[in-house]
Scaffold this motif. Sequence first.
Motif, PDB file in Angstrom:
ATOM      1  N   PHE A 140      -5.495  10.652 -10.042  1.00 48.20           N
ATOM      2  CA  PHE A 140      -6.646  11.244 -10.734  1.00 48.20           C
ATOM      3  C   PHE A 140      -7.313  10.210 -11.645  1.00 48.20           C
ATOM      4  CE2 PHE A 140      -8.498  13.292 -14.472  1.00 48.20           C
ATOM      5  CZ  PHE A 140      -9.408  14.141 -13.873  1.00 48.20           C
TER       6      PHE A 140
ATOM      7  N   VAL B 159     -13.245  14.828  -3.074  1.00 52.67           N
ATOM      8  CA  VAL B 159     -14.030  15.533  -4.100  1.00 52.67           C
ATOM      9  C   VAL B 159     -14.390  14.603  -5.262  1.00 52.67           C
ATOM     10  CG1 VAL B 159     -14.093  17.530  -5.644  1.00 52.67           C
ATOM     11  CG2 VAL B 159     -12.877  17.694  -3.465  1.00 52.67           C
TER      12      VAL B 159
ATOM     13  N   VAL C 190     -11.393  17.552  -8.699  1.00 49.43           N
ATOM     14  CA  VAL C 190     -10.156  18.339  -8.695  1.00 49.43           C
ATOM     15  C   VAL C 190      -9.106  17.580  -9.497  1.00 49.43           C
ATOM     16  CG1 VAL C 190     -10.505  19.586  -6.536  1.00 49.43           C
ATOM     17  CG2 VAL C 190      -9.477  17.317  -6.467  1.00 49.43           C
TER      18      VAL C 190
ATOM     19  N   ALA D 144     -21.070  24.656  -0.748  1.00 53.32           N
ATOM     20  CA  ALA D 144     -20.454  23.490  -0.088  1.00 53.32           C
ATOM     21  C   ALA D 144     -19.069  23.256  -0.677  1.00 53.32           C
ATOM     22  CB  ALA D 144     -21.323  22.244  -0.301  1.00 53.32           C
TER      23      ALA D 144
ATOM     24  N   GLY E 290     -16.843  25.900 -16.256  1.00 55.13           N
ATOM     25  CA  GLY E 290     -16.530  24.767 -17.124  1.00 55.13           C
ATOM     26  C   GLY E 290     -17.723  23.912 -17.520  1.00 55.13           C
ATOM     27  N   ILE E 291     -17.514  22.614 -17.501  1.00 52.11           N
ATOM     28  CA  ILE E 291     -18.532  21.674 -17.981  1.00 52.11           C
ATOM     29  C   ILE E 291     -19.782  21.739 -17.097  1.00 52.11           C
ATOM     30  CG2 ILE E 291     -19.047  19.225 -18.371  1.00 52.11           C
ATOM     31  CD1 ILE E 291     -16.060  18.808 -18.962  1.00 52.11           C
ATOM     32  N   GLY E 292     -19.591  21.870 -15.767  1.00 53.00           N
ATOM     33  CA  GLY E 292     -20.729  21.892 -14.836  1.00 53.00           C
ATOM     34  C   GLY E 292     -21.674  23.037 -15.159  1.00 53.00           C
TER      35      GLY E 292
ATOM     36  N   GLY F   1     -20.353  21.414  -8.686  1.00 50.43           N
ATOM     37  CA  GLY F   1     -19.279  22.117  -9.421  1.00 50.43           C
ATOM     38  C   GLY F   1     -19.864  22.878 -10.586  1.00 50.43           C
TER      39      GLY F   1
ATOM     40  N   ARG G 298     -18.250  26.083  -4.199  1.00 49.32           N
ATOM     41  CA  ARG G 298     -17.704  26.636  -2.953  1.00 49.32           C
ATOM     42  C   ARG G 298     -17.990  28.112  -2.761  1.00 49.32           C
ATOM     43  NH1 ARG G 298     -11.676  24.774  -4.201  1.00 49.32           N
ATOM     44  NH2 ARG G 298     -12.415  25.594  -6.183  1.00 49.32           N
ATOM     45  N   ASN G 299     -18.084  28.839  -3.868  1.00 48.32           N
ATOM     46  CA  ASN G 299     -18.032  30.291  -3.784  1.00 48.32           C
ATOM     47  C   ASN G 299     -19.429  30.917  -3.928  1.00 48.32           C
ATOM     48  OD1 ASN G 299     -17.810  33.035  -4.751  1.00 48.32           O
ATOM     49  ND2 ASN G 299     -15.617  32.629  -4.959  1.00 48.32           N
TER      50      ASN G 299
ATOM     51  N   THR H 263     -20.317  26.276 -11.200  1.00 48.90           N
ATOM     52  CA  THR H 263     -20.077  27.693 -11.500  1.00 48.90           C
ATOM     53  C   THR H 263     -19.101  27.894 -12.655  1.00 48.90           C
ATOM     54  OG1 THR H 263     -18.484  27.617  -9.690  1.00 48.90           O
ATOM     55  CG2 THR H 263     -20.597  28.681  -9.246  1.00 48.90           C
TER      56      THR H 263
ATOM     57  N   ILE I 170     -19.588  12.316 -14.189  1.00 51.52           N
ATOM     58  CA  ILE I 170     -18.553  12.673 -15.175  1.00 51.52           C
ATOM     59  C   ILE I 170     -17.222  12.067 -14.765  1.00 51.52           C
ATOM     60  CG2 ILE I 170     -17.411  14.548 -16.392  1.00 51.52           C
ATOM     61  CD1 ILE I 170     -19.930  16.121 -16.238  1.00 51.52           C
TER      62      ILE I 170
ATOM     63  N   LYS J  49     -11.132   8.446 -11.438  1.00 53.01           N
ATOM     64  CA  LYS J  49     -12.116   8.480 -12.526  1.00 53.01           C
ATOM     65  C   LYS J  49     -12.536   7.067 -12.933  1.00 53.01           C
ATOM     66  CE  LYS J  49     -12.649  12.859 -12.865  1.00 53.01           C
ATOM     67  NZ  LYS J  49     -13.974  13.474 -12.716  1.00 53.01           N
TER      68      LYS J  49
ATOM     69  N   PRO K 291     -15.596  12.263 -20.793  1.00 52.33           N
ATOM     70  CA  PRO K 291     -15.014  13.210 -21.752  1.00 52.33           C
ATOM     71  C   PRO K 291     -13.506  13.056 -21.876  1.00 52.33           C
ATOM     72  CG  PRO K 291     -15.695  14.347 -19.727  1.00 52.33           C
ATOM     73  CD  PRO K 291     -16.040  12.908 -19.554  1.00 52.33           C
TER      74      PRO K 291
ATOM     75  N   ASN L 276     -20.538  16.325 -11.259  1.00 50.20           N
ATOM     76  CA  ASN L 276     -19.530  16.921 -12.133  1.00 50.20           C
ATOM     77  C   ASN L 276     -18.259  17.312 -11.394  1.00 50.20           C
ATOM     78  OD1 ASN L 276     -18.618  18.761 -14.496  1.00 50.20           O
ATOM     79  ND2 ASN L 276     -18.800  20.175 -12.761  1.00 50.20           N
TER      80      ASN L 276
HETATM   81  N1  LIG Z   1     -11.813  19.790 -18.732  1.00 52.42           N
HETATM   82  C1  LIG Z   1     -11.442  18.625 -19.211  1.00 52.42           C
HETATM   83  O1  LIG Z   1     -10.648  18.514 -20.162  1.00 52.42           O
HETATM   84  C2  LIG Z   1     -11.988  17.368 -18.615  1.00 52.42           C
HETATM   85  C3  LIG Z   1     -11.654  16.159 -19.210  1.00 52.42           C
HETATM   86  C4  LIG Z   1     -12.166  14.990 -18.668  1.00 52.42           C
HETATM   87  C5  LIG Z   1     -12.999  15.034 -17.582  1.00 52.42           C
HETATM   88  N2  LIG Z   1     -13.302  16.231 -17.015  1.00 52.42           N
HETATM   89  C6  LIG Z   1     -14.183  16.228 -15.848  1.00 52.42           C
HETATM   90  O2  LIG Z   1     -15.253  17.140 -16.025  1.00 52.42           O
HETATM   91  C7  LIG Z   1     -15.640  17.679 -14.768  1.00 52.42           C
HETATM   92  C8  LIG Z   1     -15.653  19.184 -14.817  1.00 52.42           C
HETATM   93  O3  LIG Z   1     -14.366  19.641 -15.154  1.00 52.42           O
HETATM   94  P1  LIG Z   1     -14.106  21.151 -15.602  1.00 52.42           P
HETATM   95  O4  LIG Z   1     -12.945  21.112 -16.511  1.00 52.42           O
HETATM   96  O5  LIG Z   1     -15.361  21.771 -16.067  1.00 52.42           O
HETATM   97  O6  LIG Z   1     -13.651  21.824 -14.208  1.00 52.42           O
HETATM   98  P2  LIG Z   1     -13.478  23.355 -13.831  1.00 52.42           P
HETATM   99  O7  LIG Z   1     -13.632  24.230 -15.021  1.00 52.42           O
HETATM  100  O8  LIG Z   1     -12.204  23.441 -13.057  1.00 52.42           O
HETATM  101  O9  LIG Z   1     -14.712  23.618 -12.854  1.00 52.42           O
HETATM  102  C9  LIG Z   1     -14.763  22.981 -11.620  1.00 52.42           C
HETATM  103  C10 LIG Z   1     -16.033  23.382 -10.890  1.00 52.42           C
HETATM  104  O10 LIG Z   1     -16.056  22.684  -9.664  1.00 52.42           O
HETATM  105  C11 LIG Z   1     -16.156  23.607  -8.574  1.00 52.42           C
HETATM  106  N3  LIG Z   1     -15.327  23.084  -7.493  1.00 52.42           N
HETATM  107  C12 LIG Z   1     -14.010  22.820  -7.533  1.00 52.42           C
HETATM  108  N4  LIG Z   1     -13.606  22.316  -6.356  1.00 52.42           N
HETATM  109  C13 LIG Z   1     -14.702  22.254  -5.563  1.00 52.42           C
HETATM  110  C14 LIG Z   1     -14.922  21.817  -4.238  1.00 52.42           C
HETATM  111  N5  LIG Z   1     -13.934  21.369  -3.480  1.00 52.42           N
HETATM  112  N6  LIG Z   1     -16.169  21.889  -3.729  1.00 52.42           N
HETATM  113  C15 LIG Z   1     -17.185  22.364  -4.479  1.00 52.42           C
HETATM  114  N7  LIG Z   1     -17.035  22.781  -5.742  1.00 52.42           N
HETATM  115  C16 LIG Z   1     -15.803  22.741  -6.280  1.00 52.42           C
HETATM  116  C17 LIG Z   1     -15.645  24.933  -9.136  1.00 52.42           C
HETATM  117  O11 LIG Z   1     -16.310  26.030  -8.545  1.00 52.42           O
HETATM  118  P3  LIG Z   1     -15.713  26.925  -7.353  1.00 52.42           P
HETATM  119  O12 LIG Z   1     -14.270  27.081  -7.616  1.00 52.42           O
HETATM  120  O13 LIG Z   1     -16.504  28.179  -7.438  1.00 52.42           O
HETATM  121  O14 LIG Z   1     -16.022  26.137  -6.133  1.00 52.42           O
HETATM  122  C18 LIG Z   1     -16.110  24.847 -10.574  1.00 52.42           C
HETATM  123  O15 LIG Z   1     -17.448  25.258 -10.672  1.00 52.42           O
HETATM  124  C19 LIG Z   1     -14.660  17.101 -13.754  1.00 52.42           C
HETATM  125  O16 LIG Z   1     -15.234  15.969 -13.174  1.00 52.42           O
HETATM  126  C20 LIG Z   1     -13.479  16.712 -14.600  1.00 52.42           C
HETATM  127  O17 LIG Z   1     -12.688  15.705 -14.023  1.00 52.42           O
HETATM  128  C21 LIG Z   1     -12.825  17.408 -17.498  1.00 52.42           C
END
Ligand SMILES: NC(=O)c1ccc[n+]([C@@H]2O[C@H](COP(=O)([O-])OP(=O)(O)OC[C@H]3O[C@@H](n4cnc5c(N)ncnc54)[C@H](OP(=O)(O)O)[C@@H]3O)[C@@H](O)[C@H]2O)c1
Length: 360
Positions: A248, A206, A184, A154, A108-110, A104, A129-130, A106, A233, A252, A278, A181
């Motif tokens: 969800f 996922v 969904v 993938a 956010g945190i990843g 993941g 994915r993209n 591309t 994460i 986690k 986080p 990382n």
């Molecule tokens: N943001 C928060 O407030 C927060 C809080 C607590 C925990 N977290 C955790 O931190 C992690 C990252 O969260 P984020 O907020 O950075 O998410 P995000 O901004 O939505 O980014 C998600 C990433 O995962 C990829 N992705 C999504 N579905 C996928 C799939 N089916 N297969 C492959 N890649 C996929 C997306 O890329 P593509 O769309 O290009 O595939 C994107 O690069 C997660 O585990 C989340 O639960 C986040």
Amino acid sequence: MESEAWAAADWPPEKTAASSRRPRSGREAAMAAVDSFYLLYREIARSCNCYMEALALVGAWYTARKSITVVCDFYSLVRLHFIPRLVSRADLIKQYGRWAVVSGATDGIGRAYAEELASRGLNIVLISRNQEKLQMVAKDIADTYKVETDIIVADFSSGREIYDPIREALKDKDIGILVNNVAVFYPYPQYFTQVSEDKLWDIINVNIAAASLMVHIVLPGMVERKKGAVVTISSGSCCKPTPQLAAFSASKAYLDHFSRALQYEYASKGIFVQSLIPFYVATNMTTPGSFLHKCPWLVPSPKVYAHHAVSTLGISKRTTGYWSHSIQFLFAQYMPEWLWVWGANILNRSLRKEALSCKA
Ligand SMILES: NC(=O)c1ccc[n+]([C@@H]2O[C@H](COP(=O)([O-])OP(=O)(O)OC[C@H]3O[C@@H](n4cnc5c(N)ncnc54)[C@H](OP(=O)(O)O)[C@@H]3O)[C@@H](O)[C@H]2O)c1
């Protein structure tokens, strides 16, 4: 003192001829009642003295224990989030290896985590994915940090079929760090029956299966080389059962337990396993434009978050990765479950309202 002397000397008050003859006034009756109560209280207090002392000791012990825990928690917060930033950065290549894999990667945190690792000289394998987005981010990282990058396209929601190609793509690389990382989230907080069946399968494939299978692919190589780090994460929502995010937050909680158990299994083999928990970070997952994004010290940008989180690698097996999240985590740990549930219901209701009004 005076009243004690009186009580000892004059109790019970002698009945004078006048007092036995004349009916008591209301005031006298009230005073007699107070006196009897006072005497009764003294009797009880005298017989309970040793119990009182024992209770006082238990209270003092409990207070001392709680105070020491709070001081230790505060100390570990400072040790983890501030001291590493004052000393020179750890050499992650030497500690773990030359390549890192981020799922993941591309957005956010990843993406921010991948960039932070690249800034420390690691080569990065990005999985998402993209394809176009992956190529763009990989090029950006390679140009900015002068490291090698590779991409794997993938979709983790597809289930089992994607893992053989991933294993094949990684087989010639010495992976030093794996960052689980990808995850969904619901479109917005929802009651369980309102979550679609597809979304539930995505959460299982996922959030749960991806981390488990990625570790299964990468860990044997790390064990062979006797070094490596696995960062998974999780989320602050795993601290306690979180209504309106049931599936969800449960997924986690799985990741958190999984990481902690792995750490016990593989620490002796030179592997560092970290459960990263986080709270809110300003990414697409938390709906840009939401009120959450307006409070940067509580809800940091992914870049700030990743910078802090990477500095905890190798130091803490279980951390939020960011100082203000650690304060939230402390509160969450000490608060009773009913208070957490009450707060989560209010927050999730307002997030749902906000998301639905943005849609309309
Ligand atoms: N943001 C928060 O407030 C927060 C809080 C607590 C925990 N977290 C955790 O931190 C992690 C990252 O969260 P984020 O907020 O950075 O998410 P995000 O901004 O939505 O980014 C998600 C990433 O995962 C990829 N992705 C999504 N579905 C996928 C799939 N089916 N297969 C492959 N890649 C996929 C997306 O890329 P593509 O769309 O290009 O595939 C994107 O690069 C997660 O585990 C989340 O639960 C986040």
